[in-house]
Design an enzyme around this catalytic site. Structure first.
Site, PDB file in Angstrom:
ATOM      1  N   HIS A  77      -1.881  11.673  -8.356  1.00 39.36           N
ATOM      2  CA  HIS A  77      -0.428  12.009  -8.139  1.00 39.36           C
ATOM      3  C   HIS A  77       0.378  10.786  -8.277  1.00 39.36           C
ATOM      4  CE1 HIS A  77      -1.210  11.112  -3.794  1.00 39.36           C
ATOM      5  NE2 HIS A  77      -0.078  10.716  -3.784  1.00 39.36           N
ATOM      6  N   GLU A  91      -0.652  -9.282  -4.017  1.00 37.53           N
ATOM      7  CA  GLU A  91       0.475  -9.261  -3.364  1.00 37.53           C
ATOM      8  C   GLU A  91       0.269  -8.945  -1.531  1.00 37.53           C
ATOM      9  OE1 GLU A  91       3.415  -9.805  -2.576  1.00 37.53           O
ATOM     10  OE2 GLU A  91       4.431  -8.601  -4.220  1.00 37.53           O
ATOM     11  N   THR A  96       8.334 -12.420  -0.709  1.00 34.67           N
ATOM     12  CA  THR A  96       8.195 -13.937  -0.855  1.00 34.67           C
ATOM     13  C   THR A  96       7.497 -14.053  -1.989  1.00 34.67           C
ATOM     14  OG1 THR A  96       6.380 -13.726   0.650  1.00 34.67           O
ATOM     15  CG2 THR A  96       8.269 -14.321   1.467  1.00 34.67           C
ATOM     16  N   ASP A  99       2.996 -16.430  -0.269  1.00 35.28           N
ATOM     17  CA  ASP A  99       2.852 -15.979   0.947  1.00 35.28           C
ATOM     18  C   ASP A  99       1.893 -16.908   1.774  1.00 35.28           C
ATOM     19  OD1 ASP A  99       3.707 -13.426   0.521  1.00 35.28           O
ATOM     20  OD2 ASP A  99       2.120 -12.943  -0.434  1.00 35.28           O
ATOM     21  N   ASP A 130      -7.751  14.446  -7.076  1.00 28.92           N
ATOM     22  CA  ASP A 130      -6.697  13.392  -6.864  1.00 28.92           C
ATOM     23  C   ASP A 130      -7.140  12.157  -7.127  1.00 28.92           C
ATOM     24  OD1 ASP A 130      -4.353  12.412  -6.577  1.00 28.92           O
ATOM     25  OD2 ASP A 130      -4.203  12.939  -4.492  1.00 28.92           O
ATOM     26  N   SER A 226      -0.519   6.591  -0.426  1.00 36.10           N
ATOM     27  CA  SER A 226      -1.047   6.836  -1.336  1.00 36.10           C
ATOM     28  C   SER A 226      -1.491   6.081  -2.305  1.00 36.10           C
ATOM     29  CB  SER A 226      -0.158   8.233  -2.120  1.00 36.10           C
ATOM     30  OG  SER A 226       0.251   9.162  -1.134  1.00 36.10           O
TER      31      SER A 226
END
Length: 284
Positions: A77, A91, A96, A99, A130, A226
């Site tokens: 989804h 990430e 920033t 990091d 899903d 999710s």
């Protein structure tokens, strides 16, 4: 078949580490400290190097997980806007460029274009099938903040009973917190597994053996989490492996109570076949 195909198919071979068979043998196998999303704290830098930040033109959409050096696992989804979606790896704090925490500084996150999208062919609604794979256009080069999570290839009832016996999992994501806003910093929390019947009886969720039910009134997954991984530490041959057992799928719109996770074990044959078939196509 060309020799290169053999090398590529090593990604989907049944790697034996003791009795544990893994999708990617170079997955995260170091036991790292993990702080105890709603009810979560900032994740420690480098503690979840498999986390994927799915975005449209820089705007966060969903989470995912790096499971090989070319494929990301997420919820089906999460990928309605395919032509605009990109995957960012490494990430931590979306505000920033570099990091830094007490653990040191990470190399800057990297964006990867998506070569192809592979939602499960039976997916129609969020309550079933899903799950989706994203093939990246380029292979990921491993670094401290970019390492695949382990996927166990066992589909036996014995393995499922082991998964059912786990009391607590960990989740991470950039989803909504107590403030109702998305988090710029990657959050982490532990969630308690409950009987699937509780998801069905208490919330009316259509939870089957293809799902995992977990959460409580303090710590649970929420909107924006999710597609992210449900993780447990599995010890084998005196080595701790961070293993993905579920995918954040759905729950209460108010982010209260329990959440339903796609059970990865139910889709191992599809995951392996999809990766194998699309690696073969690349070298034909």
């Amino acid at each position: 078949m060309k020799h290169a195909v053999t090398l590529l198919l090593a990604l989907v071979a049944c790697h034996a580490v003791g009795s544990l068979r893994l999708l990617e043998r170079r997955c995260s196998s170091k036991s790292r400290s993990q702080r105890r999303l709603i009810g979560g704290l900032d994740s420690e830098l480098f503690s979840t190097p498999w986390m994927a930040y799915l975005h449209r033109n820089g705007k966060f959409v969903c989470a995912g997980s790096l499971i090989t050096y070319r494929f990301v696992l997420t919820a089906a989804h999460c990928i309605p806007y395919r032509e605009e979606l990109a995957v960012r790896l490494g990430e931590y704090d979306a505000r920033t460029h570099t990091d830094c925490r007490e653990q040191g500084c990470a190399l800057p996150a990297q964006d990867f274009a998506i070569e192809s999208f592979h939602p499960h062919p039976s997916y129609t609604t969020i309550t079933h099938y899903d799950i989706a794979l994203l093939k990246l256009k380029t292979q990921v080069v491993e670094q401290k903040n970019m390492t695949p999570i382990c996927i166990v290839l066992d589909t036996t009832d014995t393995w499922q009973r082991y998964v059912d016996s786990i009391e607590q999992f960990s989740v991470a994501g950039w989803g909504k917190t107590e403030t109702g806003a998305l988090s710029h910093v990657l959050k982490a929390a532990n969630v308690t597994q409950v009987e699937r019947y509780s998801c069905l009886a208490d919330y009316g969720y259509d939870a089957t053996e293809n799902h995992i039910c977990a959460g409580d009134v303090v710590r649970r997954a929420c909107e924006g989490d999710s597609g992210g991984p449900l993780v447990a530490t599995v010890t084998n041959a005196r080595v701790d492996f961070k293993v993905q057992l579920g995918i954040v799928s759905y729950g209460e719109g108010t982010c209260n109570g329990l959440s339903v996770f796609t059970n990865v074990r139910s889709y191992i044959p599809w995951i392996v076949d999809t990766i194998k078939n699309h690696n073969e196509q690349e070298t034909d």
